[in-house]
Design an enzyme around this catalytic site. Sequence first.
Site, PDB file in Angstrom:
ATOM      1  N   CYS A 209      21.126   4.373  34.785  1.00 18.81           N
ATOM      2  CA  CYS A 209      22.586   4.340  34.632  1.00 18.81           C
ATOM      3  C   CYS A 209      23.218   5.691  34.977  1.00 18.81           C
TER       4      CYS A 209
ATOM      5  N   CYS B  95      36.590   7.907  33.929  1.00 17.79           N
ATOM      6  CA  CYS B  95      35.626   7.039  34.603  1.00 17.79           C
ATOM      7  C   CYS B  95      36.349   6.083  35.559  1.00 17.79           C
TER       8      CYS B  95
ATOM      9  N   CYS C  34      14.655   6.949  30.862  1.00 15.48           N
ATOM     10  CA  CYS C  34      15.178   6.129  31.963  1.00 15.48           C
ATOM     11  C   CYS C  34      16.435   6.807  32.487  1.00 15.48           C
TER      12      CYS C  34
ATOM     13  N   ASP D 171      21.383  18.447  19.844  1.00 14.35           N
ATOM     14  CA  ASP D 171      20.792  17.106  19.752  1.00 14.35           C
ATOM     15  C   ASP D 171      20.430  16.641  18.341  1.00 14.35           C
TER      16      ASP D 171
ATOM     17  N   CYS E 210      25.534   6.498  39.084  1.00 13.79           N
ATOM     18  CA  CYS E 210      26.937   6.921  38.975  1.00 13.79           C
ATOM     19  C   CYS E 210      27.366   7.728  40.202  1.00 13.79           C
TER      20      CYS E 210
ATOM     21  N   CYS F 266      21.490  -1.043  35.302  1.00 12.11           N
ATOM     22  CA  CYS F 266      20.685  -1.081  34.068  1.00 12.11           C
ATOM     23  C   CYS F 266      19.697  -2.251  34.136  1.00 12.11           C
TER      24      CYS F 266
ATOM     25  N   CYS G 212      26.860   1.618  37.011  1.00 14.16           N
ATOM     26  CA  CYS G 212      25.866   1.909  35.966  1.00 14.16           C
ATOM     27  C   CYS G 212      25.409   0.621  35.296  1.00 14.16           C
TER      28      CYS G 212
ATOM     29  N   CYS H 273      33.727   1.695  38.069  1.00 15.16           N
ATOM     30  CA  CYS H 273      33.131   0.997  39.218  1.00 15.16           C
ATOM     31  C   CYS H 273      32.015   0.047  38.796  1.00 15.16           C
TER      32      CYS H 273
ATOM     33  N   CYS I 197      17.329  -0.781  25.465  1.00 11.51           N
ATOM     34  CA  CYS I 197      17.355   0.382  26.369  1.00 11.51           C
ATOM     35  C   CYS I 197      15.948   0.954  26.576  1.00 11.51           C
TER      36      CYS I 197
HETATM   37  C1  B12 Z   1      20.588   8.677  19.668  1.00 15.62           C
HETATM   38  C2  B12 Z   1      20.608   9.268  21.054  1.00 15.62           C
HETATM   39  C3  B12 Z   1      20.054   8.544  22.093  1.00 15.62           C
HETATM   40  C4  B12 Z   1      19.642   7.084  21.930  1.00 15.62           C
HETATM   41  C5  B12 Z   1      20.928   6.211  21.918  1.00 15.62           C
HETATM   42  C6  B12 Z   1      21.880   6.543  23.082  1.00 15.62           C
HETATM   43  C7  B12 Z   1      23.333   6.155  22.873  1.00 15.62           C
HETATM   44  N1  B12 Z   1      24.035   5.877  23.968  1.00 15.62           N
HETATM   45  O1  B12 Z   1      23.822   6.118  21.757  1.00 15.62           O
HETATM   46  C8  B12 Z   1      18.705   6.883  23.159  1.00 15.62           C
HETATM   47  C9  B12 Z   1      17.275   7.213  22.762  1.00 15.62           C
HETATM   48  C10 B12 Z   1      18.750   5.501  23.788  1.00 15.62           C
HETATM   49  C11 B12 Z   1      19.224   7.986  24.084  1.00 15.62           C
HETATM   50  C12 B12 Z   1      19.106   7.925  25.454  1.00 15.62           C
HETATM   51  C13 B12 Z   1      19.582   8.910  26.305  1.00 15.62           C
HETATM   52  N2  B12 Z   1      20.019  10.128  25.949  1.00 15.62           N
HETATM   53 CO1  B12 Z   1      20.424  10.613  24.114  1.00 15.62          CO
HETATM   54  N3  B12 Z   1      21.083  11.148  22.417  1.00 15.62           N
HETATM   55  C14 B12 Z   1      21.169  10.548  21.271  1.00 15.62           C
HETATM   56  C15 B12 Z   1      21.905  11.434  20.238  1.00 15.62           C
HETATM   57  C16 B12 Z   1      20.867  12.055  19.304  1.00 15.62           C
HETATM   58  C17 B12 Z   1      22.988  10.694  19.426  1.00 15.62           C
HETATM   59  C18 B12 Z   1      23.914   9.826  20.297  1.00 15.62           C
HETATM   60  C19 B12 Z   1      24.870   8.994  19.478  1.00 15.62           C
HETATM   61  O2  B12 Z   1      25.562   9.515  18.612  1.00 15.62           O
HETATM   62  N4  B12 Z   1      24.889   7.675  19.731  1.00 15.62           N
HETATM   63  C20 B12 Z   1      25.799   6.778  19.074  1.00 15.62           C
HETATM   64  C21 B12 Z   1      26.843   6.336  20.087  1.00 15.62           C
HETATM   65  C22 B12 Z   1      27.826   5.332  19.490  1.00 15.62           C
HETATM   66  O3  B12 Z   1      27.506   7.538  20.383  1.00 15.62           O
HETATM   67  P1  B12 Z   1      27.768   8.058  21.878  1.00 15.62           P
HETATM   68  O4  B12 Z   1      27.094   7.213  22.889  1.00 15.62           O
HETATM   69  O5  B12 Z   1      27.495   9.530  21.905  1.00 15.62           O
HETATM   70  O6  B12 Z   1      29.323   7.758  21.971  1.00 15.62           O
HETATM   71  C23 B12 Z   1      30.310   8.551  21.291  1.00 15.62           C
HETATM   72  C24 B12 Z   1      31.446   8.833  22.243  1.00 15.62           C
HETATM   73  O7  B12 Z   1      30.976   9.073  23.539  1.00 15.62           O
HETATM   74  C25 B12 Z   1      32.337   7.644  22.103  1.00 15.62           C
HETATM   75  N5  B12 Z   1      32.188   6.567  23.071  1.00 15.62           N
HETATM   76  C26 B12 Z   1      31.130   6.215  23.832  1.00 15.62           C
HETATM   77  N6  B12 Z   1      31.458   5.144  24.580  1.00 15.62           N
HETATM   78  C27 B12 Z   1      32.718   4.798  24.268  1.00 15.62           C
HETATM   79  C28 B12 Z   1      33.501   3.759  24.725  1.00 15.62           C
HETATM   80  C29 B12 Z   1      34.766   3.614  24.192  1.00 15.62           C
HETATM   81  C30 B12 Z   1      35.599   2.486  24.655  1.00 15.62           C
HETATM   82  C31 B12 Z   1      35.251   4.531  23.194  1.00 15.62           C
HETATM   83  C32 B12 Z   1      36.579   4.402  22.620  1.00 15.62           C
HETATM   84  C33 B12 Z   1      34.427   5.584  22.754  1.00 15.62           C
HETATM   85  C34 B12 Z   1      33.184   5.696  23.304  1.00 15.62           C
HETATM   86  O8  B12 Z   1      32.087   7.099  20.824  1.00 15.62           O
HETATM   87  C35 B12 Z   1      30.959   7.676  20.221  1.00 15.62           C
HETATM   88  C36 B12 Z   1      31.472   8.430  19.022  1.00 15.62           C
HETATM   89  O9  B12 Z   1      30.748   9.565  18.709  1.00 15.62           O
HETATM   90  C37 B12 Z   1      22.588  12.505  21.174  1.00 15.62           C
HETATM   91  C38 B12 Z   1      22.721  13.907  20.572  1.00 15.62           C
HETATM   92  C39 B12 Z   1      23.872  13.975  19.568  1.00 15.62           C
HETATM   93  N7  B12 Z   1      23.607  14.560  18.433  1.00 15.62           N
HETATM   94  O10 B12 Z   1      24.967  13.521  19.853  1.00 15.62           O
HETATM   95  C40 B12 Z   1      21.680  12.496  22.433  1.00 15.62           C
HETATM   96  C41 B12 Z   1      22.382  12.617  23.811  1.00 15.62           C
HETATM   97  C42 B12 Z   1      23.570  11.702  23.794  1.00 15.62           C
HETATM   98  N8  B12 Z   1      21.384  12.090  24.746  1.00 15.62           N
HETATM   99  C43 B12 Z   1      21.368  12.677  25.885  1.00 15.62           C
HETATM  100  C44 B12 Z   1      20.606  12.240  27.010  1.00 15.62           C
HETATM  101  C45 B12 Z   1      20.450  13.225  28.152  1.00 15.62           C
HETATM  102  C46 B12 Z   1      20.065  10.947  27.043  1.00 15.62           C
HETATM  103  C47 B12 Z   1      19.452  10.213  28.259  1.00 15.62           C
HETATM  104  C48 B12 Z   1      20.166  10.457  29.589  1.00 15.62           C
HETATM  105  C49 B12 Z   1      17.941  10.580  28.344  1.00 15.62           C
HETATM  106  C50 B12 Z   1      17.133   9.765  29.338  1.00 15.62           C
HETATM  107  N9  B12 Z   1      17.219  10.031  30.632  1.00 15.62           N
HETATM  108  O11 B12 Z   1      16.391   8.887  28.953  1.00 15.62           O
HETATM  109  C51 B12 Z   1      19.602   8.729  27.805  1.00 15.62           C
HETATM  110  C52 B12 Z   1      20.966   8.128  28.215  1.00 15.62           C
HETATM  111  C53 B12 Z   1      21.169   6.715  27.710  1.00 15.62           C
HETATM  112  C54 B12 Z   1      22.661   6.362  27.627  1.00 15.62           C
HETATM  113  N10 B12 Z   1      23.171   5.699  28.642  1.00 15.62           N
HETATM  114  O12 B12 Z   1      23.323   6.706  26.620  1.00 15.62           O
HETATM  115  C55 B12 Z   1      22.377  13.805  25.944  1.00 15.62           C
HETATM  116  C56 B12 Z   1      23.588  13.308  26.730  1.00 15.62           C
HETATM  117  C57 B12 Z   1      24.263  14.348  27.571  1.00 15.62           C
HETATM  118  C58 B12 Z   1      25.465  13.748  28.291  1.00 15.62           C
HETATM  119  N11 B12 Z   1      25.826  14.391  29.387  1.00 15.62           N
HETATM  120  O13 B12 Z   1      26.058  12.779  27.858  1.00 15.62           O
HETATM  121  C59 B12 Z   1      22.671  14.056  24.397  1.00 15.62           C
HETATM  122  C60 B12 Z   1      24.094  14.508  24.076  1.00 15.62           C
HETATM  123  C61 B12 Z   1      21.645  15.117  23.934  1.00 15.62           C
HETATM  124  C62 B12 Z   1      22.038  16.542  24.329  1.00 15.62           C
HETATM  125  N12 B12 Z   1      22.249  17.409  23.367  1.00 15.62           N
HETATM  126  O14 B12 Z   1      22.173  16.876  25.496  1.00 15.62           O
HETATM  127  N13 B12 Z   1      19.864   8.953  23.388  1.00 15.62           N
HETATM  128  S1  SF4 Z   2      28.847   4.413  37.441  1.00 13.46           S
HETATM  129 FE1  SF4 Z   2      29.890   6.256  36.648  1.00 13.46          FE
HETATM  130  S2  SF4 Z   2      32.012   6.068  37.410  1.00 13.46           S
HETATM  131 FE2  SF4 Z   2      31.055   4.029  37.658  1.00 13.46          FE
HETATM  132  S3  SF4 Z   2      31.576   2.913  35.751  1.00 13.46           S
HETATM  133 FE3  SF4 Z   2      29.586   3.890  35.397  1.00 13.46          FE
HETATM  134  S4  SF4 Z   2      30.054   5.865  34.430  1.00 13.46           S
HETATM  135 FE4  SF4 Z   2      31.976   5.116  35.356  1.00 13.46          FE
HETATM  136  S1  SF4 Z   3      18.846   4.455  30.081  1.00 14.72           S
HETATM  137 FE1  SF4 Z   3      20.648   3.447  30.931  1.00 14.72          FE
HETATM  138  S2  SF4 Z   3      19.874   2.175  32.643  1.00 14.72           S
HETATM  139 FE2  SF4 Z   3      18.098   2.751  31.405  1.00 14.72          FE
HETATM  140  S3  SF4 Z   3      17.855   0.979  30.061  1.00 14.72           S
HETATM  141 FE3  SF4 Z   3      19.065   2.526  28.928  1.00 14.72          FE
HETATM  142  S4  SF4 Z   3      21.206   1.955  29.320  1.00 14.72           S
HETATM  143 FE4  SF4 Z   3      19.917   0.859  30.832  1.00 14.72          FE
END
Ligand code: B12
Ligand code: SF4
Ligand code: SF4
Length: 330
Positions: free
Chosen positions: A257, A201, A254, A147, A261, A211, A207, A204, A227
């Site tokens: 989302c 994915c 939260c 993380d 799923c 939200c 998620c 559907c 968020c």
């Molecule tokens: C910053 C962060 C947050 C932030 C921002 C979240 C976000 N979506 O970016 C906040 C505080 C909101 C957060 C919330 C949560 N987080 Co968080 N977070 C992080 C952290 C530190 C960095 C994430 C990051 O790089 N974000 C920037 C975005 C752009 O990157 P990304 O979403 O990971 O997407 C990457 C790829 O998936 C891809 N991608 C994503 N979507 C798409 C779509 C397309 C079209 C394409 C081409 C690519 C693509 O592109 C990105 C390139 O790296 C990571 C740990 C880490 N070092 O990675 C944990 C991490 C992602 N979090 C985690 C968790 C558990 C959560 C929560 C579920 C916690 C909760 N219940 O509240 C929520 C989920 C919210 C959500 N829907 O994302 C887990 C996720 C595990 C998993 N199975 O995915 C991680 C990996 C921590 C861990 N080590 O387990 N988080």
């Molecule tokens: S709910 Fe799950 S399967 Fe449906 S669009 Fe979201 S991530 Fe994909």
């Molecule tokens: S954790 Fe997911 S459902 Fe909750 S506010 Fe953030 S994006 Fe929306």
Amino acid sequence: MSLAEEIKAKGLESGFDLVGITDAGPIDNEQFKFFTDWLALGYAGRMNYMRENLEKRTNPAKLLENAQSVICVGLNYTPSLDRGTRAEGQKTRDETGHLPSSRPMGRVANYAQYEDYHVFIKKGLSKLVDFISSLACGNHKFKICVDSVPLAERSLAARAGLGFIGKNHTLINPGLGPQIFLGEIITSVKLQTDEPIAESCSNCNKCIEACPTGALRTDGQFDANKCISYLTIEYKGQTPADLAEKTGDRLFGCDECVLACPYQENAPVCKNQQFKYYNDRARVDLGRILNLTEADFDAEFADSPINRLGLDRLKRNAHICLVNATRREI
Ligand code: B12
Ligand code: SF4
Ligand code: SF4
């Protein structure tokens, strides 16, 4: 057995649910563009650390000299509603999984109902490093990431075959669902790599519909500013009024989302009995939170992810939940 196979078998035996291996090369161009667009659009909110170390975050080889491979692990954290030992007099959960109470309660996201996963996963990965060092020839280097290290964990996990990235932006394993913690070992040991999985994915959109704030955008982007997870865990200021209202009774994090799923529907519960789960952290008494002293807070949440939030922000969140509870009663 090859070294890669031995490592994967050891990882599973030591309590991880998923182990996959990828090379230490940078994330692909599409993922990189997604990340830089996210930053440019301002969707990282005030998480300034996400703007730093971009090169390292998107390229594991920049985090460790002579890095060759990344071992990615997943730990399932789906809690069982009946898990844990109930305290004397504690009520059973209702059909929605909530513990009924006459006092206003705040909800804690599933991941934070466990002991701090950073510490737990690091310990497991450290043992795995010892195991690899005992088998690999030569003087090798390792870097453990969970993380907080700037590393695109979801991208690498997908590349190592642990699952696919869903529209809710989580890494989803078809068998385990989206509630999986991620961790990695970057190493100079060259290992045979895995392939990404074919499944993806279903689009559907459940998620996005679930939200509460529109943070999950219909264009596929994710706006952290809206968020609830960001606002209750990361955000340091005063929560904007409209978003505070939408926060409802969510005290910390939260799950909407994730729980919406379909891949979560039949997900098995966390099977790692060493990973401590606290039944009484699912919903907490808001009045009690508002009366905690710093010493109470440290004693109660020392081993919880909530500890990083600090008491002041926990009270800020509790106050918002309490106002929302009062509003619901009117
Ligand atoms: C910053 C962060 C947050 C932030 C921002 C979240 C976000 N979506 O970016 C906040 C505080 C909101 C957060 C919330 C949560 N987080 Co968080 N977070 C992080 C952290 C530190 C960095 C994430 C990051 O790089 N974000 C920037 C975005 C752009 O990157 P990304 O979403 O990971 O997407 C990457 C790829 O998936 C891809 N991608 C994503 N979507 C798409 C779509 C397309 C079209 C394409 C081409 C690519 C693509 O592109 C990105 C390139 O790296 C990571 C740990 C880490 N070092 O990675 C944990 C991490 C992602 N979090 C985690 C968790 C558990 C959560 C929560 C579920 C916690 C909760 N219940 O509240 C929520 C989920 C919210 C959500 N829907 O994302 C887990 C996720 C595990 C998993 N199975 O995915 C991680 C990996 C921590 C861990 N080590 O387990 N988080
Ligand atoms: S709910 Fe799950 S399967 Fe449906 S669009 Fe979201 S991530 Fe994909
Ligand atoms: S954790 Fe997911 S459902 Fe909750 S506010 Fe953030 S994006 Fe929306």
